[in-house]
Design a protein around this motif. Structure first.
Motif, PDB file in Angstrom:
ATOM      1  N   VAL A 258      14.888  47.935 -51.576  1.00  0.00           N
ATOM      2  CA  VAL A 258      14.929  48.567 -50.258  1.00  0.00           C
ATOM      3  C   VAL A 258      13.519  48.984 -49.839  1.00  0.00           C
ATOM      4  O   VAL A 258      13.114  48.811 -48.684  1.00  0.00           O
ATOM      5  CB  VAL A 258      15.879  49.782 -50.257  1.00  0.00           C
ATOM      6  N   GLY A 259      12.755  49.536 -50.772  1.00  0.00           N
ATOM      7  CA  GLY A 259      11.377  49.922 -50.483  1.00  0.00           C
ATOM      8  C   GLY A 259      10.508  48.730 -50.124  1.00  0.00           C
ATOM      9  O   GLY A 259       9.647  48.818 -49.240  1.00  0.00           O
ATOM     10  N   VAL A 260      10.733  47.604 -50.792  1.00  0.00           N
ATOM     11  CA  VAL A 260       9.970  46.394 -50.488  1.00  0.00           C
ATOM     12  C   VAL A 260      10.286  45.906 -49.079  1.00  0.00           C
ATOM     13  O   VAL A 260       9.387  45.509 -48.324  1.00  0.00           O
ATOM     14  CB  VAL A 260      10.274  45.290 -51.519  1.00  0.00           C
ATOM     15  N   VAL A 261      11.565  45.959 -48.707  1.00  0.00           N
ATOM     16  CA  VAL A 261      11.977  45.529 -47.369  1.00  0.00           C
ATOM     17  C   VAL A 261      11.313  46.392 -46.301  1.00  0.00           C
ATOM     18  O   VAL A 261      10.798  45.885 -45.300  1.00  0.00           O
ATOM     19  CB  VAL A 261      13.514  45.582 -47.233  1.00  0.00           C
ATOM     20  N   ILE A 262      11.305  47.712 -46.514  1.00  0.00           N
ATOM     21  CA  ILE A 262      10.678  48.616 -45.552  1.00  0.00           C
ATOM     22  C   ILE A 262       9.190  48.295 -45.415  1.00  0.00           C
ATOM     23  O   ILE A 262       8.653  48.194 -44.298  1.00  0.00           O
ATOM     24  CB  ILE A 262      10.862  50.080 -45.984  1.00  0.00           C
ATOM     25  N   ALA A 263       8.503  48.136 -46.545  1.00  0.00           N
ATOM     26  CA  ALA A 263       7.058  47.876 -46.502  1.00  0.00           C
ATOM     27  C   ALA A 263       6.749  46.544 -45.820  1.00  0.00           C
ATOM     28  O   ALA A 263       5.808  46.443 -45.021  1.00  0.00           O
ATOM     29  CB  ALA A 263       6.493  47.898 -47.925  1.00  0.00           C
ATOM     30  N   LEU A 264       7.523  45.508 -46.115  1.00  0.00           N
ATOM     31  CA  LEU A 264       7.302  44.204 -45.486  1.00  0.00           C
ATOM     32  C   LEU A 264       7.501  44.287 -43.977  1.00  0.00           C
ATOM     33  O   LEU A 264       6.717  43.728 -43.201  1.00  0.00           O
ATOM     34  CB  LEU A 264       8.249  43.160 -46.085  1.00  0.00           C
ATOM     35  N   LEU A 265       8.544  44.983 -43.559  1.00  0.00           N
ATOM     36  CA  LEU A 265       8.828  45.119 -42.138  1.00  0.00           C
ATOM     37  C   LEU A 265       7.707  45.847 -41.414  1.00  0.00           C
ATOM     38  O   LEU A 265       7.223  45.414 -40.365  1.00  0.00           O
ATOM     39  CB  LEU A 265      10.151  45.866 -41.949  1.00  0.00           C
ATOM     40  N   VAL A 266       7.260  46.962 -41.999  1.00  0.00           N
ATOM     41  CA  VAL A 266       6.261  47.801 -41.336  1.00  0.00           C
ATOM     42  C   VAL A 266       4.889  47.131 -41.309  1.00  0.00           C
ATOM     43  O   VAL A 266       4.143  47.242 -40.327  1.00  0.00           O
ATOM     44  CB  VAL A 266       6.183  49.171 -42.039  1.00  0.00           C
ATOM     45  N   LEU A 267       4.536  46.409 -42.374  1.00  0.00           N
ATOM     46  CA  LEU A 267       3.176  45.876 -42.497  1.00  0.00           C
ATOM     47  C   LEU A 267       3.004  44.476 -41.918  1.00  0.00           C
ATOM     48  O   LEU A 267       1.880  43.959 -41.888  1.00  0.00           O
ATOM     49  CB  LEU A 267       2.767  45.857 -43.975  1.00  0.00           C
ATOM     50  N   LEU A 268       4.086  43.854 -41.442  1.00  0.00           N
ATOM     51  CA  LEU A 268       3.960  42.503 -40.887  1.00  0.00           C
ATOM     52  C   LEU A 268       2.975  42.426 -39.728  1.00  0.00           C
ATOM     53  O   LEU A 268       2.104  41.543 -39.710  1.00  0.00           O
ATOM     54  CB  LEU A 268       5.341  41.990 -40.460  1.00  0.00           C
ATOM     55  N   PRO A 269       3.043  43.323 -38.736  1.00  0.00           N
ATOM     56  CA  PRO A 269       2.073  43.224 -37.633  1.00  0.00           C
ATOM     57  C   PRO A 269       0.618  43.400 -38.076  1.00  0.00           C
ATOM     58  O   PRO A 269      -0.273  42.709 -37.568  1.00  0.00           O
ATOM     59  CB  PRO A 269       2.509  44.366 -36.693  1.00  0.00           C
ATOM     60  N   GLU A 270       0.378  44.310 -39.016  1.00  0.00           N
ATOM     61  CA  GLU A 270      -0.996  44.488 -39.499  1.00  0.00           C
ATOM     62  C   GLU A 270      -1.467  43.268 -40.279  1.00  0.00           C
ATOM     63  O   GLU A 270      -2.644  42.930 -40.250  1.00  0.00           O
ATOM     64  CB  GLU A 270      -1.089  45.742 -40.361  1.00  0.00           C
ATOM     65  N   THR A 271      -0.552  42.608 -40.973  1.00  0.00           N
ATOM     66  CA  THR A 271      -0.910  41.381 -41.677  1.00  0.00           C
ATOM     67  C   THR A 271      -1.377  40.326 -40.688  1.00  0.00           C
ATOM     68  O   THR A 271      -2.394  39.651 -40.897  1.00  0.00           O
ATOM     69  CB  THR A 271       0.298  40.853 -42.471  1.00  0.00           C
ATOM     70  N   ILE A 272      -0.646  40.186 -39.598  1.00  0.00           N
ATOM     71  CA  ILE A 272      -1.021  39.219 -38.559  1.00  0.00           C
ATOM     72  C   ILE A 272      -2.387  39.565 -37.975  1.00  0.00           C
ATOM     73  O   ILE A 272      -3.241  38.692 -37.780  1.00  0.00           O
ATOM     74  CB  ILE A 272       0.050  39.178 -37.460  1.00  0.00           C
ATOM     75  N   ALA A 273      -2.609  40.861 -37.690  1.00  0.00           N
ATOM     76  CA  ALA A 273      -3.892  41.285 -37.125  1.00  0.00           C
ATOM     77  C   ALA A 273      -5.041  41.004 -38.085  1.00  0.00           C
ATOM     78  O   ALA A 273      -6.124  40.559 -37.668  1.00  0.00           O
ATOM     79  CB  ALA A 273      -3.841  42.771 -36.789  1.00  0.00           C
ATOM     80  N   ALA A 274      -4.833  41.238 -39.377  1.00  0.00           N
ATOM     81  CA  ALA A 274      -5.894  41.006 -40.361  1.00  0.00           C
ATOM     82  C   ALA A 274      -6.211  39.520 -40.490  1.00  0.00           C
ATOM     83  O   ALA A 274      -7.388  39.132 -40.600  1.00  0.00           O
ATOM     84  CB  ALA A 274      -5.468  41.573 -41.725  1.00  0.00           C
ATOM     85  N   VAL A 275      -5.189  38.678 -40.473  1.00  0.00           N
ATOM     86  CA  VAL A 275      -5.422  37.236 -40.570  1.00  0.00           C
ATOM     87  C   VAL A 275      -6.168  36.727 -39.340  1.00  0.00           C
ATOM     88  O   VAL A 275      -7.064  35.884 -39.437  1.00  0.00           O
ATOM     89  CB  VAL A 275      -4.079  36.494 -40.751  1.00  0.00           C
ATOM     90  N   ARG A 276      -5.805  37.251 -38.161  1.00  0.00           N
ATOM     91  CA  ARG A 276      -6.523  36.856 -36.946  1.00  0.00           C
ATOM     92  C   ARG A 276      -7.995  37.247 -37.024  1.00  0.00           C
ATOM     93  O   ARG A 276      -8.882  36.488 -36.604  1.00  0.00           O
ATOM     94  CB  ARG A 276      -5.872  37.509 -35.724  1.00  0.00           C
ATOM     95  N   ALA A 277      -8.275  38.439 -37.541  1.00  0.00           N
ATOM     96  CA  ALA A 277      -9.665  38.862 -37.692  1.00  0.00           C
ATOM     97  C   ALA A 277     -10.412  37.946 -38.657  1.00  0.00           C
ATOM     98  O   ALA A 277     -11.578  37.598 -38.426  1.00  0.00           O
ATOM     99  CB  ALA A 277      -9.723  40.311 -38.175  1.00  0.00           C
ATOM    100  N   ALA A 278      -9.748  37.554 -39.739  1.00  0.00           N
ATOM    101  CA  ALA A 278     -10.384  36.660 -40.711  1.00  0.00           C
ATOM    102  C   ALA A 278     -10.696  35.305 -40.087  1.00  0.00           C
ATOM    103  O   ALA A 278     -11.736  34.694 -40.391  1.00  0.00           O
ATOM    104  CB  ALA A 278      -9.479  36.493 -41.932  1.00  0.00           C
ATOM    105  N   ARG A 279      -9.834  34.839 -39.207  1.00  0.00           N
ATOM    106  CA  ARG A 279     -10.088  33.550 -38.539  1.00  0.00           C
ATOM    107  C   ARG A 279     -11.313  33.633 -37.634  1.00  0.00           C
ATOM    108  O   ARG A 279     -11.970  32.624 -37.374  1.00  0.00           O
ATOM    109  CB  ARG A 279      -8.864  33.137 -37.725  1.00  0.00           C
ATOM    110  N   ARG A 280     -11.632  34.841 -37.148  1.00  0.00           N
ATOM    111  CA  ARG A 280     -12.817  35.028 -36.311  1.00  0.00           C
ATOM    112  C   ARG A 280     -14.056  35.368 -37.151  1.00  0.00           C
ATOM    113  O   ARG A 280     -15.072  35.799 -36.612  1.00  0.00           O
ATOM    114  CB  ARG A 280     -12.561  36.138 -35.285  1.00  0.00           C
ATOM    115  N   ASP A 281     -13.945  35.197 -38.464  1.00  0.00           N
ATOM    116  CA  ASP A 281     -15.054  35.498 -39.373  1.00  0.00           C
ATOM    117  C   ASP A 281     -15.377  36.985 -39.390  1.00  0.00           C
ATOM    118  O   ASP A 281     -16.538  37.381 -39.500  1.00  0.00           O
ATOM    119  CB  ASP A 281     -16.300  34.688 -38.991  1.00  0.00           C
ATOM    120  N   ARG A 282     -14.355  37.823 -39.280  1.00  0.00           N
ATOM    121  CA  ARG A 282     -14.506  39.279 -39.323  1.00  0.00           C
ATOM    122  C   ARG A 282     -13.741  39.803 -40.534  1.00  0.00           C
ATOM    123  O   ARG A 282     -12.764  40.535 -40.410  1.00  0.00           O
ATOM    124  CB  ARG A 282     -14.012  39.923 -38.020  1.00  0.00           C
TER     125      ARG A 282
END
Length: 366
Positions: A258-282
């Protein structure tokens, strides 16, 4: 075409919190059927994404580094709301939920988001470059917070089991708040340059080539919609919590999932934002998001749950078991070796992602 897509996306982020609150009002205090529960789940996930979007708008208004803090605070507010709601509905059976969720967030951020960011960065540039001073300070704070809040309770003797006594819990909560506050002051004021992104040649990027920041009116609207989305998240989590727990139990999975599900749900948008930054060489921006989220997850969730434990039933178990302690030790060690050179290759990304895979495998099959 592009303008139309942006307009539709903006409308979506406005409508989702409103619709979610309507669904909450219709289902509050009831146990809806399966079809309605699917709608509740969609609204819950949409509200999380909308909340982080509006936090990102506010962050863009106040600037790069302050923006990372705002985003981390919004994500942590959602995480705390979900944890406290599920603990309140568990009738004393959710003693380990806070520990499981915080540790899951720690593994996902320090291994998953860091690993993905380094993977994207090294596939594009071969070598990912970041500031070792700022990233090292962030990792040191995360390691200290994790040790004080998640490891020490396993070895204290004042109370039976892996939990703090009241005095120890107060100390851990205050220490977490002080350390998080010190880090935010270091990141945004005293040593701001340590956390600014670097180019592939190691030059500091002082000004990003972003679109114009939103107006004050747009930022105020996003602040109101952020509050509405958080209300929807908390309420819908309460509605969905019995179904989540029955689903985990029915699948024969450990309660910690249950804790893993909560963490995955909450952190998905930040994961996307971090990957986008990495694609911009940031890469530095990606690491700021990852480690900042890990720090906020421990430094703010533990004090909030400590306060909530005053009226919640049952004990508050924070101490990690032997397996998770080993994974934490490996994460800190590998993270240190990744950070110290200020440069990373594809190998480092593989090591971090392997640790995340090991954690998920052990969570599903302890």
């Amino acid at each position: 075409m592009e303008v139309g897509v942006r307009w539709a996306a903006a409308r979506w982020y406005v409508m989702v919190p409103v619709v979610a609150v309507g669904v909450l009002a219709a289902t509050w205090g009831r146990e809806p059927p399966a079809g309605v529960m699917a709608l509740v789940g969609c609204c819950l996930a949409g509200s999380v994404l909308a909340a982080v979007h509006h936090a990102d708008v506010i962050a863009h208004r106040v600037g790069e580094l302050f923006g990372s803090v705002v985003l981390a605070l919004a994500v942590t507010a959602i995480e705390v709301a979900l944890i406290v709601t599920l603990m309140a509905d568990s009738g004393g059976k959710g003693a380990t939920l806070a520990r499981d969720t915080v540790f899951a967030a720690l593994m996902i951020t320090c291994n998953g988001i860091v690993g993905l960011s380094l993977l994207v960065g090294t596939l594009k540039r071969r070598v990912a470059v970041f500031n070792a001073e700022g990233t090292g300070a962030a990792l040191a704070t995360v390691a200290t917070l994790a040790g004080l809040s998640l490891v020490l309770p396993t070895f204290t003797t004042s109370t039976p089991g892996p939990q703090f006594s009241s005095a120890q819990l107060v100390f851990a909560a205050l220490a977490a708040l002080v350390l998080y506050g010190l880090f935010v002051a270091t990141q945004t004021v005293r040593h701001r340059s340590y956390f600014l992104p670097l180019t592939s040649t190691g030059e500091v990027v002082e000004v990003e080539d972003h679109v114009e920041p939103p107006t004050a009116r747009a930022a105020r609207a996003s602040l109101a919609l952020l509050g509405l989305a958080l209300v929807a998240v908390v309420g819908l989590a309460k509605v969905a919590s019995p179904t989540i727990e029955r689903g985990v139990a029915g699948a024969g999975l450990p309660q910690s999932v249950v804790g893993v599900v909560i963490a995955l749900l909450v952190l998905l948008p930040e994961t996307i934002a971090a990957v986008r930054a990495a694609r911009r060489d940031r890469i530095q921006t990606s690491l700021n998001l990852a480690l900042g989220s890990a720090m906020a997850s421990i430094g703010l969730t533990i004090p909030a749950v400590a306060v909530a434990s005053l009226w919640l039933k049952g004990p508050l178990v924070l101490g990690l078991g032997a397996t998770h302690t080993v994974l934490l030790a490996l994460t800190v060690t590998v993270g240190t070796l990744t950070v110290v050179p200020g440069r990373a290759t594809l190998l480092q990304s593989g090591v971090h992602l392997s640790l995340l895979a090991a954690y998920i495998d052990l969570a599903l099959s302890p």
